[in-house]
Design a protein around this motif. Structure first.
Motif, PDB file in Angstrom:
ATOM      1  N   TRP A  39      31.582  23.062   3.376  1.00 49.24           N
ATOM      2  CA  TRP A  39      31.665  23.226   1.864  1.00 49.24           C
ATOM      3  C   TRP A  39      32.561  24.418   1.561  1.00 49.24           C
ATOM      4  O   TRP A  39      32.468  25.593   2.099  1.00 49.24           O
ATOM      5  N   THR A  50      23.750  28.027  -0.366  1.00 48.75           N
ATOM      6  CA  THR A  50      23.604  26.920  -1.155  1.00 48.75           C
ATOM      7  C   THR A  50      22.361  26.839  -1.719  1.00 48.75           C
ATOM      8  O   THR A  50      21.488  27.470  -1.531  1.00 48.75           O
ATOM      9  N   TRP A  52      21.297  23.454  -2.791  1.00 52.71           N
ATOM     10  CA  TRP A  52      21.150  21.761  -2.950  1.00 52.71           C
ATOM     11  C   TRP A  52      19.972  21.277  -3.502  1.00 52.71           C
ATOM     12  O   TRP A  52      18.849  21.846  -3.031  1.00 52.71           O
ATOM     13  N   GLU A  56      20.457  16.392  -1.132  1.00 57.49           N
ATOM     14  CA  GLU A  56      21.688  16.619  -1.361  1.00 57.49           C
ATOM     15  C   GLU A  56      22.548  17.433  -0.314  1.00 57.49           C
ATOM     16  O   GLU A  56      21.778  18.531   0.212  1.00 57.49           O
ATOM     17  N   PRO A  57      23.751  17.609  -0.169  1.00 61.43           N
ATOM     18  CA  PRO A  57      24.757  16.732  -0.459  1.00 61.43           C
ATOM     19  C   PRO A  57      24.485  15.431   0.364  1.00 61.43           C
ATOM     20  O   PRO A  57      24.378  15.290   1.366  1.00 61.43           O
ATOM     21  N   THR A  67      30.830  19.749  -6.805  1.00 57.99           N
ATOM     22  CA  THR A  67      29.484  20.151  -6.947  1.00 57.99           C
ATOM     23  C   THR A  67      29.158  20.310  -8.330  1.00 57.99           C
ATOM     24  O   THR A  67      29.965  21.241  -8.926  1.00 57.99           O
ATOM     25  N   TRP A  76      21.861  21.911  -6.969  1.00 53.63           N
ATOM     26  CA  TRP A  76      23.056  21.603  -6.888  1.00 53.63           C
ATOM     27  C   TRP A  76      23.139  20.206  -6.305  1.00 53.63           C
ATOM     28  O   TRP A  76      22.211  19.653  -5.706  1.00 53.63           O
ATOM     29  N   ASN A  77      24.207  19.261  -6.865  1.00 54.97           N
ATOM     30  CA  ASN A  77      24.505  17.766  -6.374  1.00 54.97           C
ATOM     31  C   ASN A  77      25.893  17.675  -6.411  1.00 54.97           C
ATOM     32  O   ASN A  77      26.734  18.063  -6.981  1.00 54.97           O
ATOM     33  N   ASP A  78      26.107  16.856  -5.071  1.00 52.36           N
ATOM     34  CA  ASP A  78      27.527  16.505  -5.022  1.00 52.36           C
ATOM     35  C   ASP A  78      27.724  15.173  -5.783  1.00 52.36           C
ATOM     36  O   ASP A  78      26.998  14.427  -6.085  1.00 52.36           O
TER      37      ASP A  78
END
Length: 193
Positions: A39, A50, A52, A56-57, A67, A76-78
């Motif tokens: 990423w 990160t 996530w 995820e991702p 993202t 976070w989420n892809d």
């Protein structure tokens, strides 16, 4: 000088940004097109921090290359890049940007003109970025978006000073919003490379 999608490169920066969002937003992290496991931030640097969401991702559908950040927990989420969401940006400096490609586009207007695209005519004052206001277009404030613009009517237009007026305009101060001073519902600013 300029703005870009936010690069959330540390826990401290993440906490500061996450506490100020009220809806899901894009951040500046994307899947490396040359290596699906890596990423990158919008400046091309590799992500070392990160946050996530669990699971995820996951690249669901093999097209989740961008993202988002959730407001509830900051995780976070892809997601596929074509989804329509608000975005979280950061600005590197205040001041005017020079551009010969800037333009203002209007689909609807008070005077009933056809949709128009007005090109910048004073390229040294294309767009202003500052911490005390939203984006400002033109040295004569063709469009000025005030700070906290959705909570006041301090935004205004003085259209035609640094951007061309379309043919047929009868009132350059009201053509875009219907009145000179206004409170915007939404402002979209795009950077086209």
């Amino acid at each position: 000088m300029g703005s870009k999608l936010a690069m959330v490169t540390s826990k401290a920066k993440h906490q500061a940004l996450a506490s100020n969002i009220s809806q899901r937003v894009w951040i500046g992290l994307y899947r490396d097109p040359k290596d699906d496991s890596r990423w990158l931030w919008v400046d091309g640097s590799r992500a070392t921090y990160t946050n996530w969401n669990p699971g995820e991702p996951n690249d669901q559908g093999r097209n989740e290359d961008c993202t988002t950040m959730f407001p509830s927990n900051g995780k976070w989420n892809d997601l596929a890049c074509f989804n329509s969401l608000k975005y979280l940006c950061e600005t590197s400096a205040s001041g005017y940007s020079t551009s010969s490609k800037s333009f203002v586009f209007s689909l609807l207007d008070k005077e009933g003109l056809a949709p128009f695209k007005s090109m910048v005519t004073n390229t040294s004052f294309a767009v202003y970025r500052g911490s005390s206001c939203g984006p400002t277009f033109g040295g004569g404030h063709d469009i000025y978006i005030a700070d906290n613009a959705n909570q006041n009517a301090n935004s205004y237009t003085n259209f035609g000073t640094s951007y061309s007026l379309p043919n047929g305009v009868t009132n350059s101060s009201t053509i875009l919003a219907g009145t000179r001073y206004f409170s915007p519902d939404e402002v979209e600013v795009f950077y086209l490379a």
